[in-house]
Design a protein around this motif. Structure first.
Motif, mmCIF file in Angstrom:
data_model
loop_
_atom_site.group_PDB
_atom_site.id
_atom_site.type_symbol
_atom_site.label_atom_id
_atom_site.label_comp_id
_atom_site.label_asym_id
_atom_site.label_seq_id
_atom_site.Cartn_x
_atom_site.Cartn_y
_atom_site.Cartn_z
ATOM 1 N N HIS A 244 82.846 47.316 25.113
ATOM 2 C CA HIS A 244 82.445 46.897 26.321
ATOM 3 C C HIS A 244 81.046 46.707 26.546
ATOM 4 O O HIS A 244 80.392 47.502 26.067
ATOM 5 C CB HIS A 244 83.040 47.945 27.504
ATOM 6 N N HIS A 245 80.425 45.844 27.438
ATOM 7 C CA HIS A 245 79.173 45.750 27.479
ATOM 8 C C HIS A 245 78.942 44.955 29.097
ATOM 9 O O HIS A 245 79.305 43.901 28.935
ATOM 10 C CB HIS A 245 78.185 44.924 26.449
ATOM 11 N N TYR A 246 78.117 45.829 29.914
ATOM 12 C CA TYR A 246 77.959 45.447 30.990
ATOM 13 C C TYR A 246 76.257 45.123 31.569
ATOM 14 O O TYR A 246 75.522 45.696 30.450
ATOM 15 C CB TYR A 246 78.424 46.170 32.132
ATOM 16 N N GLY A 247 76.091 44.362 32.385
ATOM 17 C CA GLY A 247 74.493 44.279 32.773
ATOM 18 C C GLY A 247 73.921 45.431 32.936
ATOM 19 O O GLY A 247 72.813 45.486 32.412
ATOM 20 N N THR A 248 74.361 46.677 33.630
ATOM 21 C CA THR A 248 73.819 47.874 33.846
ATOM 22 C C THR A 248 74.916 48.883 34.136
ATOM 23 O O THR A 248 76.165 48.670 34.690
ATOM 24 C CB THR A 248 73.002 47.740 34.991
ATOM 25 N N SER A 249 74.751 50.083 33.781
ATOM 26 C CA SER A 249 75.706 51.153 34.249
ATOM 27 C C SER A 249 74.950 51.865 35.563
ATOM 28 O O SER A 249 75.604 52.674 36.044
ATOM 29 C CB SER A 249 75.722 52.061 33.147
ATOM 30 N N GLY A 250 73.751 51.236 35.816
ATOM 31 C CA GLY A 250 73.133 51.884 36.897
ATOM 32 C C GLY A 250 73.178 50.919 38.339
ATOM 33 O O GLY A 250 74.115 50.411 38.497
ATOM 34 N N SER A 251 72.248 51.091 39.141
ATOM 35 C CA SER A 251 72.464 50.315 40.375
ATOM 36 C C SER A 251 71.267 49.480 40.580
ATOM 37 O O SER A 251 70.864 49.069 41.738
ATOM 38 C CB SER A 251 72.245 51.612 41.500
ATOM 39 N N ILE A 252 70.983 48.890 39.833
ATOM 40 C CA ILE A 252 69.855 47.691 39.701
ATOM 41 C C ILE A 252 70.131 46.716 40.416
ATOM 42 O O ILE A 252 71.309 46.130 40.374
ATOM 43 C CB ILE A 252 69.515 47.310 38.238
ATOM 44 N N THR A 253 69.295 46.178 41.314
ATOM 45 C CA THR A 253 69.675 44.878 42.195
ATOM 46 C C THR A 253 68.711 44.048 42.156
ATOM 47 O O THR A 253 69.038 42.930 42.512
ATOM 48 C CB THR A 253 69.720 45.315 43.693
ATOM 49 N N TRP A 297 81.560 49.960 39.424
ATOM 50 C CA TRP A 297 81.773 49.043 40.919
ATOM 51 C C TRP A 297 81.078 49.758 42.071
ATOM 52 O O TRP A 297 80.506 48.952 42.691
ATOM 53 C CB TRP A 297 83.317 48.729 41.031
ATOM 54 N N ARG A 298 81.039 51.022 42.098
ATOM 55 C CA ARG A 298 80.274 51.621 43.047
ATOM 56 C C ARG A 298 78.630 51.193 43.358
ATOM 57 O O ARG A 298 78.269 51.362 44.390
ATOM 58 C CB ARG A 298 80.464 53.186 43.164
ATOM 59 N N LYS A 299 78.090 51.021 42.137
ATOM 60 C CA LYS A 299 76.859 50.499 41.995
ATOM 61 C C LYS A 299 76.409 49.210 42.459
ATOM 62 O O LYS A 299 75.337 48.718 42.836
ATOM 63 C CB LYS A 299 76.238 50.581 40.607
ATOM 64 N N ASP A 300 77.653 48.275 42.771
ATOM 65 C CA ASP A 300 77.352 46.657 43.203
ATOM 66 C C ASP A 300 77.212 46.737 44.526
ATOM 67 O O ASP A 300 78.017 46.155 45.560
ATOM 68 C CB ASP A 300 78.493 46.128 42.684
ATOM 69 N N SER A 301 76.264 47.352 45.172
ATOM 70 C CA SER A 301 75.921 47.502 46.632
ATOM 71 C C SER A 301 75.689 46.065 47.411
ATOM 72 O O SER A 301 76.085 46.067 48.667
ATOM 73 C CB SER A 301 74.533 48.338 46.985
#
Length: 459
Positions: A244-253, A297-301
């Motif tokens: 699995h690979h996503y753009g970020t595991s953090g909250s970067i906007t 999903w919680r990081k996608d503010s």
């Protein structure tokens, strides 16, 4: 000589008049327009690789029978016709949950599984069924005790027997053993490999032509543990590895950062492929089987993942994966929830979000043939060009956050018999499609809005 002199005098006089009037000479406007036009070059004579059928999808919502047997949902999935439909949700093994594929005693719910597959198997080229964990009636807690390896293996084999031998779903080709269990086997992935080996032996004895997928790694930079896992499996144990690979595991906007990361997300598979090849797994497939902007999903503010920005991010990932990723499938997460989904739901009806339109177009138009050389004069513009027997297709992505771009497509058109072409767009206004009469001059003056995608399909 006289003509050149008169032309020079005319331009000088024109410039003088324009200076007096406070306007810009026409010839300078033309030069400026030319300077602001991005040149997209496609060389249909220079093949650079094979187009890979990598356009797949996670069917998270469909593990619930209310969704998996919904005719509107099934119709939308069929329009995409994913290369691989991955049935996966953690809730598949939560007793009593609407998504549960097990009964109260922890055994597989054969009737429910059959009803869902009867709707969706015809809508997918191939199917992967994830076995996210061991049954909660077998073990709860951390690592699976070695004394329970055989029981777990038999339980996995029962699912294979149900789907392949009793229900006879021929396109259910892949079974993925465990999901993101690398987290509890951190530093001891040889033990995780042992669990997979035991399960694989029992499952393939139930049906020898299935393919076992191992790994389902949480993220692809766990170099030591991934390589240790690969050291402890053979080609007879796994026929594919997944991560699995996503753009970020953090909250970067910051979208510039996120779009930059699409390159790493798309290309990382090449590193894992090299590890597999050096360990006798060159014939095993490699699946990037979860991909999107945010892993949490919680990081996608700002709710990027259900907007056109998710489509732009995915288009960039697919471009890099196609050209350099060396993966056999990339599977967006996911089908139809309120944060990630490529589909949105209104009552009992489903419709495409921008990322859904993207996946449908890529699957239909870019999944066979050969890759051809393409380049641009603007770093914000990215291009993918594919040619097959009956068509030539070009995807152009503008990742600029602030600028619409003027561009022209410069391509050789020998033996080009197209009378019409399709012009498709995904942008902040939604999706649009038109068919236009072929005129090469039309390709000299085009525009693409900021953060958007255009496709040209020449038949």
């Amino acid at each position: 000589m006289i003509k050149q002199y008169l032309l020079g005098r005319s331009l000088t006089l024109l410039s003088a008049v324009c200076i007096v009037l406070g306007t810009t000479p026409l010839f300078l406007l033309l030069v400026k327009a030319s300077e602001n036009t991005t040149i997209v070059t496609v060389d249909w004579d220079k093949r650079v690789g094979r187009a890979r059928n990598i356009y797949s999808l996670n069917l998270w919502s469909a593990t619930a029978e209310s969704v998996g047997t919904n005719t509107s949902y099934a119709s939308r999935i069929g329009e995409i016709y994913p290369h691989i439909c991955r049935f996966h949700s953690a809730e598949m093994l939560k007793i009593g949950h609407p998504k549960a594929w097990i009964k109260m005693d922890g055994q597989w719910n054969e009737q429910k599984i059959g009803r869902i597959l009867s709707f969706l198997a015809p809508k997918c080229e191939s199917i992967m069924i994830s076995i996210p964990n061991w049954s909660p009636t077998l073990h709860r807690g951390g690592k699976l005790p070695t004394s329970k390896y055989d029981d777990f293996a038999r339980w996995c084999a029962q699912l294979v027997d149900i789907v392949k031998n009793r229900q006879k779903y021929n396109n259910v080709r892949y079974f993925e053993v465990l999901n993101e269990r690398d987290q509890i086997y951190d530093g001891s992935s040889e033990e995780l490999a042992a669990v997979v080996r035991h399960a694989s032996a029992k499952m393939r004895s139930a049906h020898p032509r299935i393919k076992i997928v191992g790994g389902s790694w949480t993220q692809p930079f766990d170099d030591s543990d991934i390589q240790t896992f690969l050291d402890n499996v053979a080609a007879t144990d796994i026929q594919a590895f997944s991560y699995h690979h996503y753009g970020t595991s953090g909250s970067i906007t910051d979208l510039n950062i996120l779009y930059d990361r699409a390159k790493s997300v798309g290309r990382r598979g090449a590193v894992i492929r090299s590890w597999m090849d050096s360990r006798g797994l060159s014939k095993a497939e490699l699946f990037h089987d979860e991909m999107n902007i945010y892993s949490n999903w919680r990081k996608d503010s700002k709710r990027y993942m259900r907007s056109y920005r998710s489509a732009v991010f995915m288009a960039l990932v697919y471009k890099y994966a196609s050209q350099r990723g060396k993966v056999d499938s990339v599977m967006p997460w996911n089908d139809a929830d309120e944060i990630y989904g490529v589909l949105s739901r209104s009552g009992s009806s489903y419709r495409f979000r921008p990322a859904g339109h993207l996946l449908r177009i890529l699957r239909r138009e870019f999944s066979d043939g050969e890759l051809y050389s393409s380049s641009t004069s603007d770093p914000d513009i990215k291009v993918l060009a594919v040619r097959s027997k009956n068509k030539r297709v070009v995807m152009i992505v503008n990742r600029s956050l602030s600028k619409n771009k003027n561009f022209s497509i410069d391509m050789n058109i020998e033996n080009f018999n197209s009378r019409t072409y399709k012009d498709l767009s995904i942008n902040s206004l939604g999706f649009s499609a038109s068919r236009k009469p072929w005129n090469q001059n039309d390709l000299r003056s085009l525009n693409i809005s900021k953060e958007s995608i255009r496709f040209f399909v020449f038949n």
